[in-house]
Design a protein around this motif. Structure first.
Motif, mmCIF file in Angstrom:
data_model
loop_
_atom_site.group_PDB
_atom_site.id
_atom_site.type_symbol
_atom_site.label_atom_id
_atom_site.label_comp_id
_atom_site.label_asym_id
_atom_site.label_seq_id
_atom_site.Cartn_x
_atom_site.Cartn_y
_atom_site.Cartn_z
ATOM 1 N N GLY A 1 0.814 -1.205 0.000
ATOM 2 C CA GLY A 1 0.000 0.000 0.000
ATOM 3 C C GLY A 1 0.846 1.252 0.000
ATOM 4 O O GLY A 1 2.067 1.212 -0.193
ATOM 5 N N THR A 2 0.202 2.402 0.257
ATOM 6 C CA THR A 2 0.901 3.686 0.245
ATOM 7 C C THR A 2 2.011 3.738 1.279
ATOM 8 O O THR A 2 3.104 4.254 1.011
ATOM 9 N N THR A 3 1.763 3.181 2.463
ATOM 10 C CA THR A 3 2.770 3.211 3.528
ATOM 11 C C THR A 3 4.032 2.477 3.111
ATOM 12 O O THR A 3 5.151 2.967 3.328
ATOM 13 N N GLU A 4 3.872 1.303 2.502
ATOM 14 C CA GLU A 4 5.037 0.541 2.064
ATOM 15 C C GLU A 4 5.790 1.264 0.954
ATOM 16 O O GLU A 4 7.027 1.319 0.958
ATOM 17 N N ALA A 5 5.045 1.851 -0.005
ATOM 18 C CA ALA A 5 5.702 2.602 -1.076
ATOM 19 C C ALA A 5 6.448 3.811 -0.513
ATOM 20 O O ALA A 5 7.587 4.096 -0.903
ATOM 21 N N PHE A 6 5.820 4.514 0.421
ATOM 22 C CA PHE A 6 6.464 5.650 1.084
ATOM 23 C C PHE A 6 7.740 5.196 1.783
ATOM 24 O O PHE A 6 8.791 5.847 1.672
ATOM 25 N N SER A 7 7.675 4.085 2.519
ATOM 26 C CA SER A 7 8.836 3.586 3.261
ATOM 27 C C SER A 7 9.975 3.220 2.330
ATOM 28 O O SER A 7 11.147 3.486 2.627
ATOM 29 N N ILE A 8 9.647 2.608 1.192
ATOM 30 C CA ILE A 8 10.694 2.207 0.252
ATOM 31 C C ILE A 8 11.374 3.434 -0.356
ATOM 32 O O ILE A 8 12.600 3.486 -0.477
ATOM 33 N N ILE A 9 10.588 4.459 -0.720
ATOM 34 C CA ILE A 9 11.188 5.689 -1.253
ATOM 35 C C ILE A 9 12.098 6.332 -0.216
ATOM 36 O O ILE A 9 13.254 6.680 -0.496
ATOM 37 N N ILE A 10 11.604 6.496 1.000
ATOM 38 C CA ILE A 10 12.393 7.105 2.071
ATOM 39 C C ILE A 10 13.645 6.287 2.337
ATOM 40 O O ILE A 10 14.749 6.817 2.487
#
Length: 513
Positions: free
Chosen positions: A42-51
């Motif tokens: 989800g969005t949280t996982e995508a956000f975490s991977i970018i960060i």
């Protein structure tokens, strides 16, 4: 034409007939093949991977190189801001393509859709053989050097022991990513916490120095570093280049000044590298049209603000003459402010940060190899997912073969390269295809104006990034001819491999008939 009616609820992996040579999910007239991974992110996982990927070694090692190539600390902060905005424009354009053109493998399906099979293959080949392995090699080298710097050893990066240790670090990260996707994403969240802790520690230290001064506690025992208080942040001052030569900015010709600033921007863009990585997992997002742009537009501004805040703190914590002379600015800052013990603690925290970037980059590397194998551009065994014996079907979703193939390629770069040469090589390879992707996005707006685009930034965004990426590639080829020749050699090798695989595929098809 592109089929856009693929089923999002697909099995983890199933045995399908051999794909058409060079085919990608949804880019042939045939029904779209299922993706190789479940749509569980989800969005949280995508956000975490970018960060996790973007906040890596760059913010802790690049400031010195950038400071060397600008006339003032204020100019350095402007370069960091411009680099962040450019990264954001690139990420926004990839979000447009990622939500309009389904597929696995980063920029590969977009270039194939826009320019044809050869460009799609070369993008996949370059990322699998050059970009991702070089990035992993750079991060593992930085990880090992951070450990040695904490012990006071800073002048032996080419020792075999260092390279062996860097290879072992990569193998460990590869094994961690081979457990399962859920394990990797959970571990990634832990490293994201470490990254924000490191940034917070540096920013708080800088604020502490400012508060120390405002409270008047430094009157009797003034801090050694008062440049941030007594000097103009935008006034030109002398800096020291990599050869130890003093740069007097007032006497520098305009063309040479432009060269220095372009080198600073190049360093900034490298520090922000990773902004494109969310598209590599778009096939695993449950609702990519909504989640991908949201993750990018939350993560990149946070990264920009964090990077600028950290650099302001560096200029507060250190004498300005010291910033340009170190490649370990964070460790040097804590050594200067609080002593060697805190410097060692800072080195340990930075090791965690780099480990997080390694984990995220290795996670993405496996997906890139799987996508190339599923397009029949690499041997099929590299496209297998969940090949670890003893795992249940619900957890056996890691591309183990692909991860260890990428790890092996990275180890080769570790033993035959060094940090600075690999950074230049990596940037030259990446931005060649970023340039083609941005130009392709513009071409696609004209060629297919009615293509459904759930996310559509204004046309000036890809145009601006195309100009900058074209400049970066041109400059890199001129000032790093050895890396450019190596890259061209890899492309020629890739084209030979492409032709051989294509002939082999045609031969097998004729035999089957």
């Amino acid at each position: 034409m592109l089929a856009r009616n693929g089923d999002s609820n697909v099995p983890l992996l199933r045995e399908d007939p051999a794909p058409e040579y060079g085919s990608i999910t949804g880019t042939t007239s045939k029904p779209a093949r299922p993706t190789s991974f479940r749509r569980t992110l989800g969005t949280t996982e995508a956000f975490s991977i970018i960060i996790s990927i973007v906040i890596g070694s760059g913010i802790f090692t690049s400031p010195g190189a950038i400071d060397t190539n600008v006339a003032s600390p204020g100019a350095a902060l402007v370069v960091w801001f411009v680099g962040g905005i450019l990264a954001w424009t690139g990420a926004a354009t990839l979000a447009e393509l990622g939500t309009a053109i389904p597929g696995e493998g980063g920029v590969q399906p977009y270039l194939q859709y826009i320019y044809g099979d050869v460009f799609g293959f070369l993008a996949a080949w370059t990322w699998v053989i050059a970009v991702v392995p070089a990035s992993l090699a750079i991060l593992s080298i930085v990880f090992v050097e951070s450990i040695y710097s904490a012990a006071g050893v800073t002048d032996q990066p080419e020792r075999v022991a260092h390279k062996v240790l860097a290879g072992l670090v990569l193998l460990t990260i590869g094994m961690a990513n081979s457990v399962s996707t859920q394990f990797s994403t959970r571990l990634n969240k832990l490293f994201v916490t470490a990254k924000f802790a490191a940034i917070l520690a540096i920013v708080v230290a800088g604020l502490g120095v400012v508060c120390y001064h405002l409270a008047g506690w430094d009157r009797d025992s003034p801090l050694e570093s008062q440049d941030w208080l007594t000097r103009d942040w935008f006034a030109a001052r002398k800096t020291i280049d990599l050869d130890g030569r003093e740069i007097e900015w007032q006497k520098l010709p305009r063309w040479e000044t432009l060269g220095h600033y372009s080198a600073a921007l190049y360093g900034s863009l490298w520090a922000y590298s990773g902004w494109d990585k969310a598209i590599y997992i778009s096939a695993e997002l449950s609702a990519p049209a909504r989640q991908l742009p949201l993750a990018i537009n939350i993560a990149i501004p946070i990264v920009i603000v964090s990077f600028i805040a950290v650099n302001v703190a560096y200029y507060i914590l250190l004498p300005w003459s010291a910033v340009s002379t170190t490649d370990s600015v964070a460790v040097t800052s804590f050594n200067h402010l609080l002593g060697p013990a805190f410097g060692a603690a800072a080195a340990g925290l930075i090791c965690l940060v780099v480990a997080g970037s390694l984990l995220g980059s290795s996670f993405v590397a496996g997906r890139m190899v799987v996508a190339a194998a599923k397009s029949n551009w690499l041997p099929s065994f590299l496209g297998r997912v969940g090949s670890v014996s003893g795992q249940s079907p619900s957890t056996a979703d890691a591309p183990v073969n692909a991860i260890f193939f990428s790890t092996a390629c990275s180890i080769v770069y570790i033993f035959f390269g060094n940090f600075r040469a690999l950074v230049t090589f990596n940037g030259l390879a990446e931005y060649t295809f970023f340039f083609l992707t941005m130009v392709g996005a513009i071409v696609l707006r004209v060629r297919e104006p009615h293509l459904p685009r759930p996310y559509k930034p204004m046309i000036g965004i890809p145009f601006a990034f195309a100009l900058v990426s074209g400049f970066v590639v041109t400059r890199g080829a001129i000032f790093a001819p050895v890396q450019a020749v190596v890259l061209i050699g890899l492309w020629l090798m890739g084209l030979g491999f492409y032709s051989a695989r294509r002939r082999l595929g045609k031969g097998e098809a004729e035999i089957a008939e």
